[in-house]
Design an enzyme around this catalytic site. Structure first.
Site, PDB file in Angstrom:
ATOM      1  CB  SER A 170      -8.872   3.202   9.838  1.00 31.34           C
ATOM      2  OG  SER A 170      -9.689   2.841   8.763  1.00 31.34           O
ATOM      3  CD  GLU A 217      -1.506   0.113   3.596  1.00 29.55           C
ATOM      4  OE1 GLU A 217      -2.032   1.227   3.745  1.00 29.55           O
ATOM      5  OE2 GLU A 217      -1.844  -0.896   4.235  1.00 29.55           O
TER       6      GLU A 217
END
Lengths: 396, 783
Positions: free
Chosen positions: A210, A156
């Site tokens: 998050s 990522e």
């Protein structure tokens, strides 16, 4: 966007060098890139607009169905949304011309998404699907089982950095992707200013999903994760849900915009009656976030909006504080904030801009990008097309 | 949380013991927090002390005044009641208090200024909270042994106490009150608030009260200790399905605090309880504070981070989380340190503000173990029972020491010096043995104390009180071995001395010491004559054996007590015959004799042990031989009584008496080649990092190149591993069977350890010959 609470001890000192992406080659359509985070799944879809009649004839029905479904709707199911304001038109990619679409839905909807993929006969089109984020690992089996799709899992952070550079170098429909806030604390004077990101190195990326990941980027393929915190967008929304009973990020932000955090927080003046001059703290400084909430009367007097605002301010300031210290430690002046926490959230952006400005006496600059939370998904798409973002000439 | 007055009235105050010696209070300071108040007062206490008459060896007990600071910590609900109590009890010293000012600090100080003024009739000055805190912190780190500790939850001994830090500055002080203040402290008067965070104790309490049923801090912690944050937080594995291996982030790592609460409404994440919320909250906040502290420390190049403030309050879960965060973020390069008296820092600082005129900072202070509550684990047990009323009054007392205490210059590496040989907190077997041992001996100690004051009617009663007090302390230590810092034989002995003093038994051995001294003086001429008749080598052997034989006499050891009580005529020769035959358990006599063939030492520093035969027939002849060799001698003794150890006061007299019998000693004393000094200690053991400043200066001036430590207390229980930059002799007879067995010997085994000085920086001797489970002979034995 999956983000993580902490840096890996063993990685320290050694900067991770990422290999360049592969050379040009053209995969079959459709072109997707996906980033499945802890809270949100982000999907980018490249819609070719230069389809030749021959191509159109050879095109399979399922491909047409998918293109039509995605491009003719702005909402999918209950929770899927296409951010039309972010759409990038006439974008050249891999020798083709087309529009780049940006779609998001809650990660809790992954199963429904996969069932839809199954219904639309996705698997008949091609066998690999590029995905990044934690969900690429968590849902790998489901992809295969439900939708018959083989995932190409991507790191990522690689995707994030490549995505940022690709989008920025591509220009956002002719305007600037990167911007900063002038006079962030003055409602009347605050201005969004374009920022020239052509020669950005080194810079800090603070990716607020998050949780929060903080990276130091020294060149196109030289970066490291230097820090992070578990107090991120998920904490904001999670606490807001508990404190106010709200359901969505939009609701939480909406409430926060109408609240007053000083009913909830304890300020320096609440303790010292004014400024704490001995240590140069203004009376208006928050001494203790939620510090008034153990007092019954104040607890009862605080509105949901006040609580939402306090949560937003607390989380944002904490991120700002950590980001600032990371930047000082790394001796890097530009700090780029990305991630979906910043979506429809000018309050946080201005707080961050002010935090960088104020605490560093203008030495640090907070930068923002229009495509906030989509860079990971874009990076995944780039991997699919095997196009190195850096093969695209950058205007010097 | 402020005091609810109606409630306060219904609370009766705990027994007298809480505000000890209040009638003699001279000055007050207060730290008024949200839920706790800390009162500090200065008093003078009468201590009886045995005085030696300077002309004849006669002892009288006299009372002297000592300075003491009392600190009492209690809940704000008692505040008003306590002010009333103080007022009632201050009548006697009120005249003295007139015109004096109460120094107050803490968040609640401005709210209560008027109340204090009205109730006590004294002016009240507000003092800056942070300044008080910083001064308090420096004060405890400078004065209190084992003040700071690391907390390692999963270690068998979670509390790792630090020795007093010679290089105290710079350090980072993180105070976690409602918010967090981060202060860089560079010296006594140079410090700066470099940062802070609004996410602190107030956020924990505020959010906790909002999200759970808990109404106060303790209830919230209680909930937290039962919860599981994994039901509330989004972990790496919730996102990845496992670890994020590319970055090496484990699956259990928290990716997003409260992240699971986002979907709670969907009915998916409903499996959480308010305990889980409380736990997650505690984690979130502790972690965040740890990370931010770490970033500041790194930014400013600081290695030590001391944590204080009500958020910590000694709670294991909190200390663990903060320690974990600091380790994690600094990869183990930074140290998270906590303080035993963390709750008192503000009150100490405020007190020091008011006491500037008394030069409190110039004196050294020592923790009075008898009058302090100690550090208890305040973590609420699973079956939470509210603590009883007296337990919520926590006490801490400091005695002013007469002289500043400093490190012995001959220590090789003061920062790594640790006086005690066995840390009983780390060794459950040894702990049990010694606690039992002290408990068993208690009756005898009390009986001796009573016997020492035949003319005092209340002696019996005081002895009972002493026994009760010390027994209770032993009980506490069985439960919380870490309550007063490292638990050692030394701390057990010292606490016993302080408890005896507390009940006005200044010197239970005074008469025994006197008798023994007189008896020994009578034999001295004969002994000296005998020694003088010996050849060089035989004389040196006899002198060494004499030091050891004298050491057989030690009223602190059970074996000898029995022996001596059974037989009055047990004398020096008999003692000699009790000694283990050579080779001794540790036998460096030959290298020592060899050394004596060489050039004389420049100056020998001798720490004397017992009165009587030991000092007079053992130590004085040894010192005399040294002087005759051209070596200067500093002979030092305890500043105050402990067991039957010779005191400085007694030693001065004894030196004169010996001088009358021995011309060599007389000349040496008058010409200054032999100097009698006070060590600064009041213990059968010896902490060489805390000796009288004058002694230290004298050692430096004379260039001490030999340190002689004599007796179990000074050479075995403490200092056995002490490394010196000069030569040293550590001599003892093992009079304790258990310890002797543990060292691989039997009772009356002899330790004669001679070590050449070491110049190697940072070299610390191995710790494996004493204190290990397996009895093992030390290498010297194989010679």
């Amino acid at each position: 966007m999956a983000a993580n609470g902490a840096a890996k001890p063993a990685m320290d000192g050694a900067t991770t060098r990422r290999p360049r992406l592969g050379s040009m080659s053209r995969p079959p359509f459709p072109w997707f890139g996906m980033d499945i985070g802890g809270t949100l799944a982000k999907l980018v879809y490249y819609e070719p607009t230069d389809i030749t009649p021959d191509e159109a004839e050879a095109e399979r029905d399922s491909l047409k169905v998918i293109r039509k479904y995605l491009t003719s709707n702005v909402a999918y199911g209950k929770e899927g949304i296409r951010d039309t304001h972010l759409e990038m038109k006439n974008l050249a990619l891999c020798g083709r011309k087309g529009n780049l679409h940006f779609i998001r839905f809650p990660t809790t909807g992954m199963e429904r998404f996969l069932h839809m993929g199954h219904e639309k006969n996705f698997s008949s089109l091609h066998t690999t699907f590029c995905a990044t984020g934690g969900g690429a690992y968590r849902f790998e089996e489901d992809f295969l089982r439900i939708a018959g799709l083989q995932l190409n899992k991507l790191d990522e952070l690689d995707c994030l950095i490549h995505g940022i550079h690709y989008i920025d170098s591509s220009k956002f429909n002719g305007s600037s992707e990167c911007y900063w806030y002038k006079n962030p604390t003055r409602e009347d004077l605050c201005e969004k200013m374009p920022f020239d990101f052509r020669n950005p190195y080194p810079y800090i990326v603070v990716n607020i999903g998050s949780g929060v990941s903080i990276l130091a980027v020294y060149s196109q393929d030289d970066y490291k994760r230097i820090s992070g915190t578990s107090l991120g967008g998920g904490t904001f929304l999670g606490l807001c849900c508990l404190l106010t009973g709200c359901d969505t990020f939009e609701d939480a932000i909406e409430m926060a915009a109408n609240g007053n955090s000083t009913n909830v927080d304890k300020l320096v003046k609440d303790i010292y009656g004014g400024d704490y001059t001995r240590f140069a703290l203004s009376g208006e400084t928050v001494a203790s976030s939620f510090g008034n909430m153990h007092i019954k009367e104040k607890r009862e007097a605080a509105s949901k909006e006040d609580l939402a605002r306090a949560t937003l301010v607390t989380i944002t300031n904490n991120i700002g504080s950590i980001a600032r210290m990371c930047a000082l430690t790394e001796k890097i002046e530009r700090v780029v904030f990305v991630g979906n926490f910043l979506r429809v959230n000018p309050i946080s952006m201005k707080l961050l801009a002010d935090a960088m400005d104020f605490w560093s006496s203008g030495q640090l600059k907070a930068l923002f990008l229009e495509h906030e939370g989509y860079f990971g998904a874009v990076g995944a798409l780039l991997q699919l097309t095997k196009t190195s973002p850096f093969d695209v000439p950058i205007d010097q | 949380m402020c005091a609810e007055r109606s409630y306060a009235r219904s609370i009766s105050l705990p027994p007298d013991e809480v505000f000890r010696n209040l009638r003699n209070a001279k000055r007050f300071a207060m730290d008024i927090g949200g839920s706790l108040a800390k009162l500090a007062y200065y008093s003078t206490v009468e201590r009886s002390r045995a005085y030696d008459d300077h002309h004849l060896y006669e002892i009288q007990e006299q009372n002297e005044l000592g300075a003491r600071i009392h600190f009492v910590k209690f809940e704000m609900t008692y505040f008003e009641k306590c002010l009333d109590f103080i007022k009632e009890n201050l009548v006697s010293s009120h005249g003295e208090m007139m015109g004096k000012v109460v120094k107050a600090t803490g968040g609640g100080s401005h709210k209560y200024t008027n109340l204090i003024r009205d109730k006590l009739g004294l002016e009240c000055d507000k003092e800056d909270e942070m300044q008080c805190l910083i001064q308090g912190c420096i004060f405890v780190l400078r004065n209190i042994t084992n003040e700071a500790f690391e907390y390692q939850r999963h270690s068998p001994q979670p509390y790792k106490f630090q020795t007093m830090d010679a290089d105290l500055f710079p350090f980072l002080l993180v105070n976690i009150g409602s918010g967090v203040s981060i202060v860089k402290v560079e010296s006594h008067d140079k410090y700066e608030r470099i940062g802070g965070s609004s996410i602190g104790g107030g956020s924990f309490l505020g959010l906790g009260c909002k999200l759970t049923k808990a109404k106060n801090f303790d209830e919230l912690l209680q909930l937290a200790s039962q919860g599981d944050h994994r039901n509330v937080d989004m972990l790496v594995r919730d996102i990845y399905g496992g670890a994020y291996s590319a970055l090496g982030l484990p699956g259990e790592l928290i990716a997003s605090s409260f992240g699971k609460m986002v979907s709670a409404k969907d009915g998916e994440g409903q499996e959480f309880e308010e305990q889980d919320i409380a736990k997650s909250l505690l984690h979130t906040i502790s972690n965040d504070i740890g990370q931010i502290s770490c970033l500041y420390a790194q930014l400013h190049g600081l290695r030590k981070i001391y944590f204080g403030g009500f958020f910590i309050r000694g709670h294991p879960v909190t200390m663990h989380t903060i320690t974990y965060a600091i380790n994690f973020w600094s990869r183990g390069t930074l140290q998270a340190l906590f303080l035993r008296h963390e709750g008192y820092l503000g009150a100490i600082g405020a007190f020091l503000k008011g006491a500037e005129e008394d030069d409190s900072e110039k004196y050294c202070w020592g923790e009075n173990y008898a009058g302090s509550s100690g550090l208890h684990s305040t973590s609420p047990p699973p079956d939470f029972i509210p603590r009883d009323r007296t337990a919520s009054f926590d006490r801490f007392e400091l005695d002013r020491l007469e002289r500043p205490l400093v490190s012995l210059p001959a220590l090789l590496d003061p920062p790594s010096y640790f006086p005690d040989t066995v840390d009983l907190t780390e060794d459950p077997d040894a702990r049990k043995y010694w606690l039992d041992c002290f408990e068993e001996a208690l009756g005898k100690v009390a009986a001796r104390a009573v016997a020492s004051q035949p003319s005092r009617d209340d002696a019996e009663m005081r002895a009972q009180q002493f026994m009760a007090k010390y027994n209770k302390r032993l009980e506490t230590l069985r439960e919380h071995p870490f309550a007063y810092g490292s638990l050692t034989v030394r701390s057990l002995l010292d606490t016993r001395e302080q408890c005896l003093n507390e009940f006005h038994f200044a010197d239970p051995y005074q008469h025994i010491k006197q008798q023994e001294n007189e008896a020994a003086l009578r034999i001295l001429p004969e002994r000296l004559q005998h020694l003088d008749s010996l050849e060089f080598r035989a004389r040196q052997v006899a002198l060494a054996e004499g030091l050891l034989a004298g050491n057989v006499f030690d009223w602190g050891a059970k074996a000898i007590t029995r022996l001596m009580e059974g037989d009055d005529s047990f004398g020096f020769e008999e003692a000699m015959s009790k000694l283990q035959a050579r080779p001794w358990l540790v036998d460096d006599l030959d290298p020592w004799l060899e050394r004596l063939q060489d050039h004389p030492h420049k100056c020998a520093l001798i720490f004397a042990d017992n009165s009587g035969l030991d000092i007079i027939l053992g130590v004085f002849p040894f010192a005399r031989e040294m002087v005759l060799r051209g070596t200067q001698v500093i002979l030092c003794a305890n500043s105050k009584p402990a067991l039957n150890d010779v005191t400085y006061g007694e030693l001065k007299i004894l030196a004169k008496k010996v001088a009358e019998l021995c011309p060599t000693i007389r000349t040496a004393l008058s010409e200054g080649h032999l100097k009698v000094m006070a060590s600064g200690a009041a213990s059968p053991c010896l902490d060489l990092s805390r000796i009288d400043e004058m002694l230290s200066q004298e050692c430096q001036r004379r260039g001490v190149d030999l340190v002689v430590l004599e007796g179990m207390g000074r050479a075995i229980h403490t200092n056995y591993h002490a490394a010196f930059s000069c030569e040293s002799l550590k001599l003892a007879v093992l009079k304790n069977k258990w310890l002797a067995n543990r060292l691989g010997g039997d009772v009356f085994s002899v330790i004669f350890k001679y070590t050449k000085g070491s110049k190697v920086e940072g070299k610390t001797p191995s710790k494996n010959d004493i204190g290990t489970q397996q009895p093992r002979k030390s290498p010297e034995t194989d010679r």
